[in-house]
Design an enzyme around this catalytic site. Structure first.
Site, PDB file in Angstrom:
ATOM      1  N   GLU A 125       6.238  -0.530  -0.383  1.00  0.00           N
ATOM      2  CA  GLU A 125       6.213   0.762  -1.090  1.00  0.00           C
ATOM      3  C   GLU A 125       7.275   1.438  -1.405  1.00  0.00           C
ATOM      4  O   GLU A 125       7.819   1.889  -0.524  1.00  0.00           O
ATOM      5  CB  GLU A 125       4.888   1.369  -0.532  1.00  0.00           C
ATOM      6  CG  GLU A 125       4.497   2.465  -1.336  1.00  0.00           C
ATOM      7  CD  GLU A 125       3.085   2.851  -0.956  1.00  0.00           C
ATOM      8  OE1 GLU A 125       2.168   2.449  -0.236  1.00  0.00           O
ATOM      9  OE2 GLU A 125       2.632   4.173  -1.688  1.00  0.00           O
TER      10      GLU A 125
ATOM     11  N   ASP B   6      -7.173   2.381   1.429  1.00  0.00           N
ATOM     12  CA  ASP B   6      -7.614   3.815   1.629  1.00  0.00           C
ATOM     13  C   ASP B   6      -7.199   4.642   0.597  1.00  0.00           C
ATOM     14  O   ASP B   6      -7.443   5.818   0.661  1.00  0.00           O
ATOM     15  CB  ASP B   6      -6.979   4.110   2.988  1.00  0.00           C
ATOM     16  CG  ASP B   6      -5.477   4.247   3.252  1.00  0.00           C
ATOM     17  OD1 ASP B   6      -4.810   3.829   2.147  1.00  0.00           O
ATOM     18  OD2 ASP B   6      -5.055   4.352   4.232  1.00  0.00           O
ATOM     19  N   SER B   7      -6.555   4.145  -0.604  1.00  0.00           N
ATOM     20  CA  SER B   7      -6.443   4.777  -1.734  1.00  0.00           C
ATOM     21  C   SER B   7      -7.623   5.387  -2.364  1.00  0.00           C
ATOM     22  O   SER B   7      -7.845   6.173  -3.031  1.00  0.00           O
ATOM     23  CB  SER B   7      -5.490   4.168  -2.721  1.00  0.00           C
ATOM     24  OG  SER B   7      -6.015   2.901  -3.097  1.00  0.00           O
TER      25      SER B   7
ATOM     26  N   LYS C  15      -4.793  -4.925   6.611  1.00  0.00           N
ATOM     27  CA  LYS C  15      -3.445  -4.395   6.432  1.00  0.00           C
ATOM     28  C   LYS C  15      -3.317  -3.177   7.376  1.00  0.00           C
ATOM     29  O   LYS C  15      -4.377  -2.254   7.532  1.00  0.00           O
ATOM     30  CB  LYS C  15      -3.388  -3.700   4.872  1.00  0.00           C
ATOM     31  CG  LYS C  15      -1.863  -3.147   4.650  1.00  0.00           C
ATOM     32  CD  LYS C  15      -1.618  -2.961   3.160  1.00  0.00           C
ATOM     33  CE  LYS C  15      -2.260  -1.842   2.267  1.00  0.00           C
ATOM     34  NZ  LYS C  15      -1.865  -0.726   3.161  1.00  0.00           N
TER      35      LYS C  15
ATOM     36  N   ASP D 249      -7.885  -2.275   4.148  1.00  0.00           N
ATOM     37  CA  ASP D 249      -6.997  -1.386   4.554  1.00  0.00           C
ATOM     38  C   ASP D 249      -7.646  -0.676   5.875  1.00  0.00           C
ATOM     39  O   ASP D 249      -8.593  -0.291   5.848  1.00  0.00           O
ATOM     40  CB  ASP D 249      -6.540  -0.330   3.562  1.00  0.00           C
ATOM     41  CG  ASP D 249      -5.251   0.159   3.379  1.00  0.00           C
ATOM     42  OD1 ASP D 249      -4.377  -0.469   4.302  1.00  0.00           O
ATOM     43  OD2 ASP D 249      -4.904   0.807   2.588  1.00  0.00           O
TER      44      ASP D 249
HETATM   45  O1  KIV Z   1      -4.213   2.073  -0.274  1.00  0.00           O
HETATM   46  C1  KIV Z   1      -4.061   1.332  -1.037  1.00  0.00           C
HETATM   47  O2  KIV Z   1      -4.478   1.152  -2.148  1.00  0.00           O
HETATM   48  C2  KIV Z   1      -2.562   0.968  -0.828  1.00  0.00           C
HETATM   49  C3  KIV Z   1      -1.973   0.119  -1.686  1.00  0.00           C
HETATM   50  C4  KIV Z   1      -1.608   0.706  -3.044  1.00  0.00           C
HETATM   51  C5  KIV Z   1      -0.727  -0.752  -1.378  1.00  0.00           C
HETATM   52  O3  KIV Z   1      -2.263   0.712   0.498  1.00  0.00           O
END
Ligand code: KIV
Length: 273
Positions: A189, A51-52, A120, A90
């Site tokens: 993290e 979700d980044s 995730k 995610d």
């Molecule tokens: O959202 C994301 O990209 C993440 C990773 C960096 C672990 O959760």
């Protein structure tokens, strides 16, 4: 098709096997079809549709406003572009926290509609009942503890986790509970190296660190960070391997100059009668 893309398909079992053998796992985020195809050639073990993307693709200040539909859309693109790497989606903020039923329906959409092979979820002890149910219905789960960006306002900023005794115990207990619930892997993290090492040694699931030191079973980074495409800020743990923002700026600048000087297009780039 390259030699690498003919390599054996990575599954959740690969994560357990590599951990047992002491082979490090390399995970990168991906958000679109062509990047997924390129990353496949790198030999990466897994592609995480994080979700980044809400920050590095869409310019939001946090991951909180990432919508379920947006995550499904990008997950499908990545799954379509990948062959060998394990595709993990995610689950965005509030798509799994309100009830176990909601979590099953939403996680199921990532597998049924978007082609993900695992999901995730951020959180520790408090989400273990949800994780258990997802795994029971056949949805592999990667955990995510330490600094969990969906709770950034509760943390009050990106602070390194594991320096206070009470927090340390919470993370150790959470990792153990997620492991017992059946997670194949867990992101650690922004936590101290000794805490990440202790957790990694005490669980069967593979720990994947981001800002958690080298004792984890693998590492994950955001693709836009490592290629220098996202340049808003660079956390200490990010290693930059390229300056793609600079390359794009230079190429676009040359195009603008060529057009203004009348150097583009040439006859070779045009069509005679
Ligand atoms: O959202 C994301 O990209 C993440 C990773 C960096 C672990 O959760």
């Amino acid at each position: 098709m390259s030699v690498i893309s003919k390599a054996k398909k990575v599954t959740t079992r690969t994560f357990f096997r590599k951990k047992r053998k002491g082979e490090k796992l390399a995970v990168l985020t991906a958000y679109d079809y062509y990047t997924a195809r390129i990353l496949e050639q790198s030999g990466v073990d897994s592609l995480l549709v994080g979700d980044s993307l809400n920050m590095v693709l869409y310019g939001h200040k946090s991951t909180l406003s990432a919508e379920l539909d947006k995550m499904l859309f990008h997950t499908k693109a990545v799954a379509d572009g990948s062959e060998r790497a394990l595709v993990i989606a995610d689950m965005p903020f509030l798509s799994y926290q309100s009830s176990i039923e909601t979590a099953i329906i939403n996680a199921g959409r990532f597998l049924k509609e978007a082609g993900a092979e695992a999901v995730k979820l951020e959180g520790g002890l408090e989400i273990v009942p949800t994780v258990k149910r997802l795994i029971e219905v056949g949805i592999p789960v990667m955990g995510h503890i330490g600094l969990t960006p969906q709770a950034i306002h509760r943390f009050g900023g990106a602070r390194v986790q594991g320096r206070e005794e009470a927090h340390k115990n919470y993370y150790i207990d959470s990792a153990q509970a997620l492991d017992e619930a059946g997670c194949f892997s867990c992101v650690l993290e922004l936590m101290t190296t000794p805490l990440a090492e202790k957790i990694s040694k005490n669980v069967k699931m593979a720990t994947i660190g981001i800002g958690a030191g080298k004792e984890c079973d693998g590492q994950v980074l955001v693709i836009n960070d490592i290629i220098g495409l996202y340049t808003e800020f660079k956390p200490r743990f990010v290693r930059r391997y390229a300056d793609v923002a600079g390359i794009i700026e230079k190429a676009a600048g040359q195009f603008v100059e060529d057009v203004r000087r009348g150097d583009y297009p040439t006859e070779e780039e045009s069509f005679p009668e």
